[in-house]
Scaffold this motif. Structure first.
Motif: not given
Length: 722
Positions: A271-275, A317-327, A347-348
């Motif tokens: 799946r792709h992240t929403k951004d 996993i979603e990405h938001h402004r340089g951070y990965l969020y894992l639900f 992310v890095d």
């Protein structure tokens, strides 16, 4: 008068009424006993020949048996034709005349599907929001043409009636993804002849199909390189997703194989992240879960492992402004958890990746689901049996230690009473503050609602109006739609959020009551039971009732309002829902306590709820029916085996009935979740439990069973469960 009387006597003597026709005889398929042995147990199955899908002779006999079953059903129900026709007319009259979907804004476009007159399949369309931002429905302006400006403002993307011609008269789409640059549409159509889904990519500017990629057995897809490339997953011949391919749109090069999972127990999903900055790759089996990250700007740069655990877990996993969020609901420190939680990580990272908890566990406020946008996080939360919708601004306070959800600046959003389910999306526009949700209730038609997370305002975009004689569908910003400001946008507690006037939501609670009970099961555990009935029929005695149940996979029981139920409720029926163990909505333990060797809990829970309805005079003792779909069919059928005199009738839709043989000798491959749910036959305790609850193996010979209607589909993958 005497001669006339005498004539009548003679007429009765010579012209006796013909006797009623004999009752129809149920079909008797041939028996071909075959013995099976496992774990020291031996049993005989006289109908195992029906599972030989590759035996053409057996399948011809199977076709004959199915035809006989259908004729028998028609004969048994022939005396109810008038009632069936009346019910069919009633239910059909409540169906929406217009099957179009409400417009969905994504970037500069409004996307929607609409029906065309006298055609069986819809058309996928779009129009520029700038040309007609106040979009009410596809009918205005007519056919997408604005007579004032002389502009055509609608663009047809796919006519599924033409797709049906490509696929032998049958059009069923499983996946559909517009590219982030809005130039292409990737979608999969079911090829009935070959029993798989076929991938196609269409150029939305020209309307023509792209020469590549075109692939068979596609189960998943995700866009990359801002819509210039597509990643897709294919299955093997056993329908296991195992390969990921990369295809550059417009290129003549062969598609590149990015990953092949050779372990037959491992499944692959993408799946792709929403951004659209990353593509996540999930590989999972019964003993492991891993998440890899692919840079969407450079998919050929490889896969980077960002998360793994040694159990089957839900990981998004979603990405938001340089951070990965894992639900996820993965175990913590080797211990299983009751619900999902949220982790965060940059992310890095050059060193070993470290995930930190964002929110402190709160048993009183459970996060059921989340949805990200660029500036807001929407949360579906549950407090006891009450479900709520709220939002909080982003970014979350990562790096400062976990905080309590209640300590955040939560904005609770308005919802009606008796909400049983809230589903997000689709929400494609990552940079919009408006999010769409579907709000469901046992006494309210589903409402498609847009919430502005910046202001708390909400707008009902689509909802069926059951209070009108002729169905009305609400769309967008017209006089029929509802736009409301929150009565109090921020709360420390969600108690005061619900509006007093539920008529704003087209709520039917004035006419139909919704009551909730907690029913003690055999072991003292309280089982939630929801009942719905017409208010003007509450005092009537001898009420018939139907009890719904599912209790599997940790899934929520579907308690949504359905228009066909009105025909039952208006005739005095009680519609009941038993949230038995094994289902969802009450934590992971609730699910675990109704699966594998504990499956008997969910069956006994259902029986307890059935007895409660009768003992409390909610339903007449001789007028209770059961209803179950798929795994819920196993639940109801098992309950009937144990207490056949408790039910008068049952409806089993594509039920899972032959658990022993299906799990031991699957005709089609089962996934890890199936074995986790119903048990591993190799485990002795699981095997004994399966033998005990399997409906097909526990039919009582001398018991008087209720009338049972079993339905299936034309697809053989459903026949294996019957």
């Amino acid at each position: 008068m005497r001669p006339l009387f005498r004539f009548a006597q003679l007429a009765r003597r010579h012209y006796k009424a013909s006797p009623p026709p004999p009752p129809p005889t149920p079909p008797k398929p041939p028996k071909k006993p075959q013995k099976f042995s496992f774990h020291g147990a031996t049993w005989e199955d006289p109908y195992s020949w029906m599972s030989q899908l590759n035996d053409k002779v057996a399948m011809r006999h199977m076709d004959v048996c199915m035809e006989q079953e259908e004729k028998y059903t028609e004969a048994v129900m022939s005396d109810s034709d008038n009632l069936l026709n009346k019910l069919h007319f009633e239910m059909a009259s409540r169906m929406p005349f217009d099957l179009s979907t409400p417009p969905l804004r994504w970037g500069p476009w409004l996307y929607y599907r609409r029906a065309e007159e006298a055609k069986p399949y819809p058309v996928l369309c779009r129009r520029l929001a700038a040309l007609y931002d106040d979009f009410i429905s596809h009918k205005y302006p007519p056919a997408g043409f604005d007579f004032t400006t002389g502009k055509t403002i609608e663009q047809k993307l796919i006519d599924y009636n033409q797709e049906a011609e490509r696929f032998g008269g049958y059009a069923y789409e499983e996946l559909s993804e517009v590219s982030p640059n809005h130039q292409f549409l990737a979608y999969t159509m079911y090829d009935k002849e070959n029993d798989y889904f076929k991938l196609s990519v269409r150029n939305l500017n020209s309307g023509s199909l792209c020469s590549k990629p075109q692939a068979d057995r596609v189960s998943n897809l995700a866009w990359a390189k801002d819509g210039q490339a597509l990643l897709y997953v294919v299955t093997d011949k056993k329908m296991r997703p195992y390969r990921i391919y990369y295809s550059l749109i417009g290129s003549t090069d062969e598609d590149v194989l990015l990953l092949e999972e050779s372990d037959e127990s491992v499944h692959v999903n993408i799946r792709h992240t929403k951004d659209f900055q990353f593509v996540t790759v999930n590989t999972f089996s019964t003993t492991s879960s891993k998440v890899f990250l692919i840079n969407a700007a450079d998919p050929l740069s490889g896969l980077k492992l960002v998360w793994e655990c040694d159990v089957l877990a839900h990981c998004i996993i979603e990405h938001h402004r340089g951070y990965l969020y894992l639900f996820t609901d993965a175990p913590k420190g080797g211990r299983s958890v009751e619900c999902h939680y949220l982790l965060c990580s940059p992310v890095d990272l050059s060193s070993t990746r470290k995930w930190e908890e964002v929110l402190v566990d709160d048993p009183g406020l459970i996060i059921e689901d989340i949805d990200f946008s660029d500036k807001y996080l929407a949360l579906i939360v549950r407090e006891g049996r009450k479900v709520q919708l709220c939002s909080v601004g982003l970014p979350l306070p990562f790096g400062k230690g976990a905080v309590k959800l209640r300590k955040l600046d939560l904005q609770y959003l308005s919802i009606p009473k008796h909400v049983c389910q809230i589903m997000p999306g689709p929400n494609y526009d990552f940079y919009s503050s408006v999010m769409r949700f579907i709000i469901s209730s046992p006494v309210m038609p589903d409402a498609v609602v847009d919430y502005d997370l910046a202001t708390g305002k909400w707008n009902i975009i689509q909802q069926q109006n059951m209070l009108h004689d002729r169905t009305r569908i609400l769309y967008g910003k017209n006089s029929a739609s509802i736009s409301m400001e929150p009565s109090n946008s921020k709360h420390s507690s969600p108690v005061s959020v619900n509006l007093e006037d539920d008529h704003l939501w087209n709520d039917l609670s004035e006419f139909y009551a919704c009551e909730q009970y907690e029913v003690p099961s055999f072991d003292g555990v309280l089982i939630p039971l929801t009942i719905v009935f017409a208010r003007n029929n509450k005092t009537e005695a001898k009420k018939p009732g139907i009890l719904h149940g599912h209790g599997a996979y940790g899934e929520l029981l579907d308690k949504r309002w359905r228009s066909e139920l009105k025909s039952l409720l208006d005739r005095g029926w009680v519609v009941a829902y038993a949230d038995v163990r094994g289902g969802g909505g009450f934590g992971k333990k609730w699910h675990n306590d109704g699966r594998r060797a504990k499956k008997h809990n969910s069956i006994n829970d259902y029986i307890s709820c059935a007895k409660f309805l009768i003992e409390k005079d909610i339903v007449h003792e001789n007028k209770l029916a059961g209803w179950g779909y798929s795994a819920g069919g196993l639940l109801v059928a098992s309950a009937i085996n144990r207490s056949p005199d408790l039910f008068r009738a049952a409806v089993l839709k594509v039920p899972f009935l032959d658990a022993t043989n299906t799990l031991l000798y699957p005709i089609l491959p089962l996934i890890a979740a199936d074995y986790k749910e119903f048990g591993y036959p190799g485990d002795l305790n699981d095997f004994l439990a399966i033998r005990e609850y399997s409906p097909y193996d526990n039919i009582q010979k001398d018991a008087l069973y209720p009338a049972v209607l079993v339905t299936s589909s034309f697809n053989t993958r459903n026949l294996e469960h019957l």
